[in-house]
Write a protein that holds these residues in place. Structure first.
Motif, PDB file in Angstrom:
ATOM      1  N   HIS A 131      79.053 -57.317  27.472  1.00  0.00           N
ATOM      2  CA  HIS A 131      77.953 -58.291  27.494  1.00  0.00           C
ATOM      3  C   HIS A 131      78.027 -59.207  26.264  1.00  0.00           C
ATOM      4  N   ALA A 132      78.255 -58.623  25.106  1.00  0.00           N
ATOM      5  CA  ALA A 132      78.368 -59.426  23.885  1.00  0.00           C
ATOM      6  C   ALA A 132      79.563 -60.369  23.966  1.00  0.00           C
ATOM      7  N   LEU A 133      80.651 -59.899  24.551  1.00  0.00           N
ATOM      8  CA  LEU A 133      81.850 -60.721  24.683  1.00  0.00           C
ATOM      9  C   LEU A 133      81.622 -61.872  25.666  1.00  0.00           C
ATOM     10  N   THR A 134      80.861 -61.628  26.701  1.00  0.00           N
ATOM     11  CA  THR A 134      80.524 -62.696  27.647  1.00  0.00           C
ATOM     12  C   THR A 134      79.704 -63.781  26.947  1.00  0.00           C
ATOM     13  N   GLU A 135      78.766 -63.364  26.091  1.00  0.00           N
ATOM     14  CA  GLU A 135      77.992 -64.336  25.314  1.00  0.00           C
ATOM     15  C   GLU A 135      78.894 -65.108  24.359  1.00  0.00           C
ATOM     16  N   ASP A 139      80.099 -69.548  23.979  1.00  0.00           N
ATOM     17  CA  ASP A 139      80.066 -70.409  22.797  1.00  0.00           C
ATOM     18  C   ASP A 139      81.446 -70.659  22.196  1.00  0.00           C
ATOM     19  N   GLU A 140      82.264 -69.648  22.170  1.00  0.00           N
ATOM     20  CA  GLU A 140      83.566 -69.707  21.502  1.00  0.00           C
ATOM     21  C   GLU A 140      84.639 -69.071  22.381  1.00  0.00           C
ATOM     22  N   PRO A 141      85.115 -69.777  23.406  1.00  0.00           N
ATOM     23  CA  PRO A 141      86.084 -69.168  24.323  1.00  0.00           C
ATOM     24  C   PRO A 141      87.367 -68.706  23.639  1.00  0.00           C
ATOM     25  N   ARG A 142      87.823 -69.428  22.612  1.00  0.00           N
ATOM     26  CA  ARG A 142      89.046 -69.023  21.918  1.00  0.00           C
ATOM     27  C   ARG A 142      88.855 -67.682  21.199  1.00  0.00           C
ATOM     28  N   ARG A 176      87.838 -62.320  12.050  1.00  0.00           N
ATOM     29  CA  ARG A 176      86.645 -62.058  11.229  1.00  0.00           C
ATOM     30  C   ARG A 176      85.423 -62.773  11.820  1.00  0.00           C
ATOM     31  N   ARG A 177      85.611 -64.024  12.249  1.00  0.00           N
ATOM     32  CA  ARG A 177      84.502 -64.770  12.862  1.00  0.00           C
ATOM     33  C   ARG A 177      84.037 -64.097  14.150  1.00  0.00           C
ATOM     34  N   ALA A 178      84.975 -63.674  14.974  1.00  0.00           N
ATOM     35  CA  ALA A 178      84.625 -63.026  16.247  1.00  0.00           C
ATOM     36  C   ALA A 178      83.848 -61.739  15.993  1.00  0.00           C
ATOM     37  N   ARG A 179      84.307 -60.949  15.045  1.00  0.00           N
ATOM     38  CA  ARG A 179      83.612 -59.696  14.728  1.00  0.00           C
ATOM     39  C   ARG A 179      82.206 -59.965  14.226  1.00  0.00           C
ATOM     40  N   ALA A 180      82.058 -60.988  13.383  1.00  0.00           N
ATOM     41  CA  ALA A 180      80.727 -61.322  12.864  1.00  0.00           C
ATOM     42  C   ALA A 180      79.803 -61.758  13.993  1.00  0.00           C
ATOM     43  N   GLN A 181      80.319 -62.583  14.890  1.00  0.00           N
ATOM     44  CA  GLN A 181      79.484 -63.040  15.998  1.00  0.00           C
ATOM     45  C   GLN A 181      79.155 -61.903  16.964  1.00  0.00           C
ATOM     46  N   LEU A 182      80.119 -61.013  17.203  1.00  0.00           N
ATOM     47  CA  LEU A 182      79.829 -59.850  18.053  1.00  0.00           C
ATOM     48  C   LEU A 182      78.783 -58.959  17.396  1.00  0.00           C
ATOM     49  N   HIS A 183      78.886 -58.781  16.083  1.00  0.00           N
ATOM     50  CA  HIS A 183      77.902 -57.955  15.369  1.00  0.00           C
ATOM     51  C   HIS A 183      76.515 -58.551  15.519  1.00  0.00           C
TER      52      HIS A 183
END
Length: 190
Positions: A131-135, A139-142, A176-183
């Protein structure tokens, strides 16, 4: 080798069934390796590596999907996404079977972020991460593609850098950005 895969993809896009068979024969070992890495993070999976690769084949070999394939990178990105969908669907089915949906566990981001190191997530944790990855993909497909390739395909940064034609430094920054946004998505109150 990338050229031959690209040529086979082009022929498969033209509905050449022999090219499709040759394509999957060519990438079968790589897909099995990705499946093995993926299944290592899904404890109690009822699917083995061969079964997961075959289900990916069934998803990708559909004529409407074949026409979308645009090269080796795109093929493996779609394969990673297909593996994600298959594993998530299996996790949903296991949770539905248990009917213990009220016993939701939190996804520990360090586990989710470092799955390449061999951590395992329970089905409900996989669903929350999905679910978090879908969100994130909205916003950030890459960044979402990077997470899919690392988490669901089990690829390391060096492999993804070669696949995408970008530097490892860029991917580490994106990771790092992806992990922060997932968090932020997984733990909005922290």
């Amino acid at each position: 080798m990338d050229e031959s895969i690209d040529a086979l993809l082009a022929s498969a896009n033209d509905r050449d069934t022999q090219a499709l068979k040759a394509l999957f024969a060519r990438v079968y070992a790589e897909l099995k390796l990705l499946a093995r890495k993926q299944l290592a993070i899904a404890p109690g999976a009822t699917l083995n590596t061969t079964g997961l690769v075959h289900e990916v084949y069934l998803k990708l070999a559909q004529p409407e999907r074949l026409s979308l394939l645009q090269g080796r990178r795109h093929f493996f990105a779609l394969a990673a996404r297909a593996m994600r969908q298959i594993v998530i669907d299996r996790a949903r089915a296991r949770i539905a079977d248990k009917r213990g949906g009220g016993q939701v566990q939190f996804v520990v981001l360090e586990e989710a972020g470092d799955v390449v190191g061999g951590s395992e997530l329970a089905p409900d944790q996989l669903l929350r991460l999905d679910h978090a990855l879908t969100e994130l993909a909205a916003d950030e497909p890459r960044l979402a593609e990077l997470v899919e390739l690392r988490f669901f395909a089990g690829m390391d940064v060096a492999e993804i850098a070669v696949l995408q034609g970008v530097s490892e430094r860029t991917l580490n920054r994106d990771w790092r950005r992806a992990r922060a946004q997932l968090h932020t998505s997984l733990f909005p109150d922290t």
